[in-house]
Write a protein that holds these residues in place. Structure first.
Motif, PDB file in Angstrom:
ATOM      1  N   GLU B 243       0.872  -1.182   0.000  1.00 41.62           N
ATOM      2  CA  GLU B 243       0.000   0.000   0.000  1.00 41.62           C
ATOM      3  C   GLU B 243       0.906   1.227   0.000  1.00 41.62           C
ATOM      4  O   GLU B 243       1.610   1.475   0.975  1.00 41.62           O
ATOM      5  N   MET B 244       0.911   1.979  -1.104  1.00 36.45           N
ATOM      6  CA  MET B 244       1.866   3.084  -1.235  1.00 36.45           C
ATOM      7  C   MET B 244       1.265   4.407  -0.773  1.00 36.45           C
ATOM      8  O   MET B 244       0.081   4.681  -0.990  1.00 36.45           O
ATOM      9  N   PHE B 245       2.094   5.210  -0.139  1.00 30.86           N
ATOM     10  CA  PHE B 245       1.708   6.553   0.274  1.00 30.86           C
ATOM     11  C   PHE B 245       2.606   7.528  -0.489  1.00 30.86           C
ATOM     12  O   PHE B 245       3.811   7.546  -0.273  1.00 30.86           O
ATOM     13  N   ALA B 250       5.792  15.612   3.612  1.00 32.54           N
ATOM     14  CA  ALA B 250       6.240  14.575   4.544  1.00 32.54           C
ATOM     15  C   ALA B 250       5.276  14.481   5.722  1.00 32.54           C
ATOM     16  O   ALA B 250       4.928  13.383   6.184  1.00 32.54           O
ATOM     17  N   GLN B 251       4.815  15.638   6.223  1.00 28.11           N
ATOM     18  CA  GLN B 251       3.874  15.646   7.348  1.00 28.11           C
ATOM     19  C   GLN B 251       2.566  14.946   6.988  1.00 28.11           C
ATOM     20  O   GLN B 251       2.053  14.137   7.766  1.00 28.11           O
ATOM     21  N   ILE B 253       2.012  12.703   4.624  1.00 30.05           N
ATOM     22  CA  ILE B 253       2.241  11.266   4.441  1.00 30.05           C
ATOM     23  C   ILE B 253       2.402  10.593   5.802  1.00 30.05           C
ATOM     24  O   ILE B 253       1.764   9.575   6.080  1.00 30.05           O
ATOM     25  N   ALA B 254       3.228  11.195   6.655  1.00 32.77           N
ATOM     26  CA  ALA B 254       3.462  10.605   7.975  1.00 32.77           C
ATOM     27  C   ALA B 254       2.157  10.489   8.754  1.00 32.77           C
ATOM     28  O   ALA B 254       1.910   9.489   9.432  1.00 32.77           O
ATOM     29  N   GLY B 255       1.304  11.488   8.634  1.00 30.72           N
ATOM     30  CA  GLY B 255       0.019  11.469   9.338  1.00 30.72           C
ATOM     31  C   GLY B 255      -0.851  10.320   8.854  1.00 30.72           C
ATOM     32  O   GLY B 255      -1.426   9.573   9.658  1.00 30.72           O
ATOM     33  N   VAL B 257       0.139   7.597   7.267  1.00 25.32           N
ATOM     34  CA  VAL B 257       0.775   6.311   7.591  1.00 25.32           C
ATOM     35  C   VAL B 257       0.535   5.966   9.066  1.00 25.32           C
ATOM     36  O   VAL B 257       0.180   4.836   9.401  1.00 25.32           O
ATOM     37  N   ALA B 258       0.698   6.968   9.937  1.00 24.78           N
ATOM     38  CA  ALA B 258       0.498   6.716  11.366  1.00 24.78           C
ATOM     39  C   ALA B 258      -0.927   6.226  11.630  1.00 24.78           C
ATOM     40  O   ALA B 258      -1.139   5.262  12.375  1.00 24.78           O
ATOM     41  N   ARG B 260      -2.915   4.736   9.536  1.00 21.73           N
ATOM     42  CA  ARG B 260      -3.075   3.399   8.942  1.00 21.73           C
ATOM     43  C   ARG B 260      -2.416   2.331   9.811  1.00 21.73           C
ATOM     44  O   ARG B 260      -2.952   1.230   9.973  1.00 21.73           O
ATOM     45  N   LEU B 261      -1.252   2.655  10.385  1.00 23.73           N
ATOM     46  CA  LEU B 261      -0.556   1.687  11.247  1.00 23.73           C
ATOM     47  C   LEU B 261      -1.388   1.408  12.503  1.00 23.73           C
ATOM     48  O   LEU B 261      -1.455   0.272  12.971  1.00 23.73           O
ATOM     49  N   ARG B 262      -2.018   2.449  13.029  1.00 19.70           N
ATOM     50  CA  ARG B 262      -2.853   2.244  14.222  1.00 19.70           C
ATOM     51  C   ARG B 262      -4.054   1.381  13.872  1.00 19.70           C
ATOM     52  O   ARG B 262      -4.405   0.463  14.598  1.00 19.70           O
ATOM     53  N   CYS B 266      -0.582  -2.198  14.247  1.00 21.86           N
ATOM     54  CA  CYS B 266       0.845  -2.488  14.128  1.00 21.86           C
ATOM     55  C   CYS B 266       1.662  -1.763  15.197  1.00 21.86           C
ATOM     56  O   CYS B 266       2.872  -1.938  15.278  1.00 21.86           O
ATOM     57  N   LEU B 267       1.021  -0.936  15.975  1.00 18.70           N
ATOM     58  CA  LEU B 267       1.772  -0.145  16.962  1.00 18.70           C
ATOM     59  C   LEU B 267       1.459  -0.601  18.382  1.00 18.70           C
ATOM     60  O   LEU B 267       0.401  -1.140  18.634  1.00 18.70           O
TER      61      LEU B 267
END
Lengths: 330, 267
Positions: B243-245, B250-251, B253-255, B257-258, B260-262, B266-267
């Motif tokens: 799954e590409m972002f 950068a902010q 994308i990081a937001g 991704v974070a 999605r990880l939650r 995954c965290l």
């Protein structure tokens, strides 16, 4: 003795007197297997039989606990275990034996199988019992490119099992019998430990058992790049590892190398930064539940194995990620 | 001092997974056409460990020993070109079905025929099946001490002193000779073949033992093979797609991704 009542022996490694997480995973696996064979789960420990420790092993799945205290402090670990395990397994005909695939287990498992004229499989990821009550194992081979499934046909069958393949049991009350084994062969110690240096690493978790691992490769650009990764690791409670290239270049100590010729990790999340994804590296992290790859090269092979991918400059992405991951979870 | 270095010739482990194939029917790897075999890289590090003892001024006689088809002579030649003094090949049709214990037994018999064994060195595992059993088995068969995962070693009169890699750190371990030591990756890069040794390699003695000479009979092979049965060999299917972002700062994308990880726990 019927072949259907094979006992399952678990080698319980301890750190500072406490059973390791991997040992508890093995006890849970042993309960599953004993459910199929009708045998008992027999934990073997090189610690004294104090009541609290015995109760802990019982609540984690042990029916019988064999313990012996080794007084030869300098003895090489494998040589401490071999006589004890030979003695215990000698009392349990047909037993199967589980060890963790650790620096100890990787040596002790094969030596034990040889000494007792059994058979062995190493670095197992799945262990089951077939209808003939034999151990059937699945493991990686060819640097993670393939898997093999093997039936061990000779008793005792010994399997060394990788960390984090099984979940420990929720503690439940269980009556366990404690057996103290007298060791008579301490004088036969041939190999001695003359010095030990536990790695002076940051407090973080160990690579093999960490829930989150941050890894860096050539794309990190230099040792100072690893400081950035360390900050991310600290923010999310992760361990830091590296690809072979990064270790060869001296950016990270060789003991942090993830891959075929280094360590094997199986975290919930592996954040791979600037790592191209060579199969020799993927062999060490293929068991991660999810991989987040950050790489400036959209064609990097790692995106084929990753769950989530970011194409970009890690120097910008990682600080932003630290901010986002600490903000809402903090 | 007689050092035996165990070497296995294998398919190049650096081979990309695109060309790696297995025959699921025969449960064997399919050789890649035109791709020559290599010496197991971990075993080359064992060879390096032996040569470092010589560099340190220890008087050593280094014998490379391997088991395989006649073509495995090539692995001996590579070891001789690095600096081994002699080579042993155990070769016989059908030995490819031996399990690790069978291989170790045959190697031990070959080593014992070639003189007293003082030190056996082997890589931590073969980079083909990745099992790491043969070195351990040799120690048990010869009933001598063993030290695994060596990062460095030295000889002190009749002892070997090994710095050994632990799961977290190192320990220094001492054992009396004769002893088996398996070599960890941390030992470092093996040297390349030297011109001088390569020129001399053709003149260095190698001996080939067939099965009968070592008591490796068809019964022995059958028993060895029967200790375990390979049910399957397969290449695992790749699960899902990445799954590409891509879009945004950068902010941003990081937001995403974070979040999605939650969501994926995954965290």
């Amino acid at each position: 003795m019927s072949s259907s009542t094979k006992d399952i022996v678990v080698v319980v490694e301890s750190a500072d007197g406490v059973p390791t997480g991997l040992s508890l995973e093995l006890l849970a696996l042993a309960r599953q297997l004993a459910g199929r064979t009708g045998g008992a789960v027999c934990a073997v420990t090189l610690e004294s039989s104090d009541a609290a420790r015995a109760e802990m092993l019982a609540t984690q799945g042990a029916d019988r606990i064999f313990c012996a205290v080794h007084t030869h402090e300098q003895a090489y670990e494998a040589e401490r275990w071999l006589p004890l395990l030979s003695e215990v397994i000698g009392r349990l005909p047909g037993a199967h034996v589980l060890l963790g695939h650790t620096a100890l287990g990787a040596e002790l498992g094969p030596r034990l199988a040889l000494r007792l004229d059994g058979t062995v499989a190493t670095a197992c990821e799945r262990v089951e019992i077939d209808d003939a009550a034999n151990l059937v194992i699945q493991r990686q081979c060819f640097g993670g490119k393939a898997r093999e499934v093997i039936t061990l046909c000779k008793s005792p069958s010994v399997a060394t099992v990788r960390a984090r393949m099984y979940e420990p049991l929720a503690p439940a009350p269980r009556q366990a019998q404690v057996v103290t084994v007298a060791l008579t062969s301490e004088s036969q110690i041939r190999t001695r430990v003359i010095d030990r240096a536990v790695e002076a690493q940051t407090k973080g978790p160990r690579l093999e058992t960490a829930k989150i691992v941050v890894g860096g490769g050539r794309g990190v650009g230099g040792p100072e790049g690893f400081r950035v990764l360390e900050r991310l690791a600290e923010a999310v409670g992760a361990a830091v590892g590296a690809s072979r290239v990064a270790c060869d270049l001296g950016w990270c100590p060789p003991s942090r190398q993830i891959g075929l010729s280094g360590r094997t990790i199986s975290p919930d999340l592996y954040i791979a930064v600037g790592i191209s994804g060579a199969s020799q590296h993927m062999a060490g992290c293929g068991k991660a539940r999810a991989i987040l790859a950050i790489n400036s090269d959209p064609e990097a092979a790692i995106f084929k194995d990753a769950t989530f991918g970011i194409v970009g400059d890690y120097q910008q992405i990682v600080p932003a990620l630290i901010e986002q991951l600490t903000r809402a979870s903090g | 001092m007689n050092i035996f270095v165990c070497i296995k010739e294998i398919q190049n482990p650096e081979l990309s997974s695109e060309v790696f194939r297995v025959d699921e029917e025969r449960k064997q790897v399919v050789p890649v056409p035109g791709m020559s075999l290599v010496s197991n890289p971990f075993d080359e590090q064992a060879m390096e460990a032996a040569l470092r003892l010589r560099d340190a001024g220890i008087e050593v006689n280094i014998t490379a020993v391997t088991l395989g088809p006649k073509s495995a002579q090539a692995a001996l030649k590579r070891a001789l070109s690095m600096g081994a003094d002699s080579g042993i090949l155990v070769s016989e049709d059908g030995l490819d079905t031996l399990d690790a214990v069978g291989v170790a037994t045959a190697l031990c018999r070959a080593m014992e025929r070639s003189g007293p064994v003082d030190l056996v060195l082997a890589g931590r595992q073969g980079a083909d099946w990745d099992a790491g059993i043969v070195g351990c088995a040799i120690a048990e068969i010869l009933r001598i001490p063993m030290i695994s995962f060596a990062k460095s070693l030295r000889i002190d009169s009749s002892n070997v002193i090994v710095e050994r890699v632990l799961d977290q750190g190192f320990e220094t371990v001492q054992a009396p000779l004769p002893c088996v030591v398996t070599i960890a990756n941390e030992l470092g890069e093996p040297r390349k073949a030297s011109l001088r040794e390569t020129m001399r390699a053709a003149k260095k003695p190698t001996v080939v033992y067939d099965g009968a000479t070592l008591g490796v009979t068809s019964d022995f092979v059958r028993q060895s093979a029967a200790r375990r049965a390979r049910q399957r060999l397969f290449i695992p299917a790749k699960e899902g797609t990445c799954e590409m972002f891509t879009n945004g700062s950068a902010q941003d994308i990081a937001g995403r991704v974070a979040a999605r990880l939650r969501e994926a726990k995954c965290l």
